[in-house]
Design a protein around this motif. Structure first.
Motif, PDB file in Angstrom:
ATOM      1  N   GLU A   4       0.809  -1.094   0.031  1.00 33.85           N
ATOM      2  CA  GLU A   4      -0.124   0.182   0.006  1.00 33.85           C
ATOM      3  C   GLU A   4       0.891   1.120  -0.085  1.00 33.85           C
ATOM      4  N   ARG A   5       0.325   2.267  -0.151  1.00 31.62           N
ATOM      5  CA  ARG A   5       1.259   3.527  -0.135  1.00 31.62           C
ATOM      6  C   ARG A   5       0.426   4.691   0.426  1.00 31.62           C
ATOM      7  N   SER A   6       1.024   5.383   1.260  1.00 27.70           N
ATOM      8  CA  SER A   6       0.692   6.680   1.921  1.00 27.70           C
ATOM      9  C   SER A   6       0.563   7.773   1.099  1.00 27.70           C
ATOM     10  N   SER A  56      -9.692  -3.476   5.988  1.00 27.30           N
ATOM     11  CA  SER A  56     -10.826  -2.858   4.991  1.00 27.30           C
ATOM     12  C   SER A  56     -11.706  -1.951   6.030  1.00 27.30           C
ATOM     13  N   LYS A  78     -10.151   4.014   2.450  1.00 26.85           N
ATOM     14  CA  LYS A  78      -8.939   3.315   3.029  1.00 26.85           C
ATOM     15  C   LYS A  78      -7.611   3.959   2.721  1.00 26.85           C
ATOM     16  N   ALA A  79      -7.541   4.642   1.728  1.00 27.91           N
ATOM     17  CA  ALA A  79      -6.432   5.733   1.380  1.00 27.91           C
ATOM     18  C   ALA A  79      -6.109   6.437   2.669  1.00 27.91           C
ATOM     19  N   ILE A  82      -5.044   4.573   5.887  1.00 29.68           N
ATOM     20  CA  ILE A  82      -3.645   4.093   5.980  1.00 29.68           C
ATOM     21  C   ILE A  82      -2.608   5.349   6.351  1.00 29.68           C
ATOM     22  N   ASP A 124       4.442  -2.994   4.611  1.00 26.60           N
ATOM     23  CA  ASP A 124       3.627  -2.810   3.476  1.00 26.60           C
ATOM     24  C   ASP A 124       3.164  -1.612   3.101  1.00 26.60           C
ATOM     25  N   VAL A 125       3.563  -0.428   3.904  1.00 27.11           N
ATOM     26  CA  VAL A 125       3.402   0.937   3.444  1.00 27.11           C
ATOM     27  C   VAL A 125       4.510   1.629   2.847  1.00 27.11           C
TER      28      VAL A 125
END
Length: 251
Positions: A4-6, A56, A78-79, A82, A124-125
């Motif tokens: 995932e990305r911030s 989620s 979700k974005a 995170i 994972d971020v």
């Protein structure tokens, strides 16, 4: 799982949430069932137990025993969540500005590593586009202040800062990755390598890889501890040499 990305959410809304400054007054009427803080805490708890892939909006709502739409009243998606999760756990570092500049950077590195150990999903971020909240910004200010006190020229302070951030987060994520694999597969890194001894016995070509062979014969790969111990030693050694290089630039 794919990382995932911030920084992927709505900029204005995300930044307002990170700093807990709602862009609009709270609605008059029934008391809200949940708050932003409760949502973030629940999301972190889910990710800690089940991994980021399981997190989620629906799963967080289930954790809080509320309807999913109740969450969207506070967090757009979700974005944004995170970003809130990552910045919240970074605030756990409790950075103490004491000691020499090197001691302060090492303190920062140890506390950041501890965050990854406590919350393995952080690996994972991707924070190439970072969450611009207090957790991240306080950490950056801490390292920049230490480097500014070191005697480096201002333009070298910022370059050194980027190098330190890249090493600390990358090494901490790599270390946690091995630990997470052990938890999910039930097989330790040492066991995994042991099961592949046949490679070294029957396939490894000493003439094709002479440097590795010479290092092996010199005892360079000998260790009294586990793979986890080796990774921790590598973290400490790499940071020490990085700081040596930065200090060398002051002369």
């Amino acid at each position: 799982m794919a990382a995932e990305r911030s920084g992927g959410g709505d900029p204005a809304r995300t930044i307002a949430l990170l700093w807990r400054r709602p862009p609009e007054p709270k609605p008059v009427g029934r008391k809200a069932k949940v708050s932003v803080d409760q949502i973030v805490t629940a999301a972190i708890a889910v990710a800690d137990r089940e991994g980021l892939g399981a997190m989620s909006m629906a799963r967080v709502a289930q954790e809080l025993t509320v309807g999913t739409m109740s969450l969207y009243t506070h967090v757009p998606g979700k974005a944004e969540l995170i970003d809130l999760m990552a910045d919240t756990v970074l605030q756990e570092r409790d950075l103490t500005p004491e000691g020499t500049w090197r001691e302060r950077v090492k303190h920062y590195a140890d506390r950041t590593r501890a965050v990854y150990q406590a919350h393995p999903w952080m690996r994972d971020v991707s924070m190439v586009r970072p969450p611009l909240g207090p957790g991240l910004m306080d950490g950056q200010e801490f390292v920049l202040a230490a480097l500014a006190d070191s005697g480096l020229e201002p333009r070298h302070v910022t370059v050194a800062h980027v190098a330190i951030e890249g090493f600390v987060h990358g090494a901490a994520a790599s270390e946690v990755d091995d630990q997470q694999l052990e938890r999910t597969t039930g097989e330790s890194g040492d066991s995994w390598w042991g099961a592949r001894q046949v490679f070294w016995d029957d396939y490894f070509d000493v003439e094709r890889y002479p440097t590795m062979t010479n290092l092996w014969n010199a005892g360079a790969y000998d260790t009294d501890g586990t793979l986890a111990d080796t990774m921790r030693s590598s973290f400490d050694y790499g940071l020490e040499k990085l700081l040596d290089g930065i200090e060398g630039g002051m002369r």
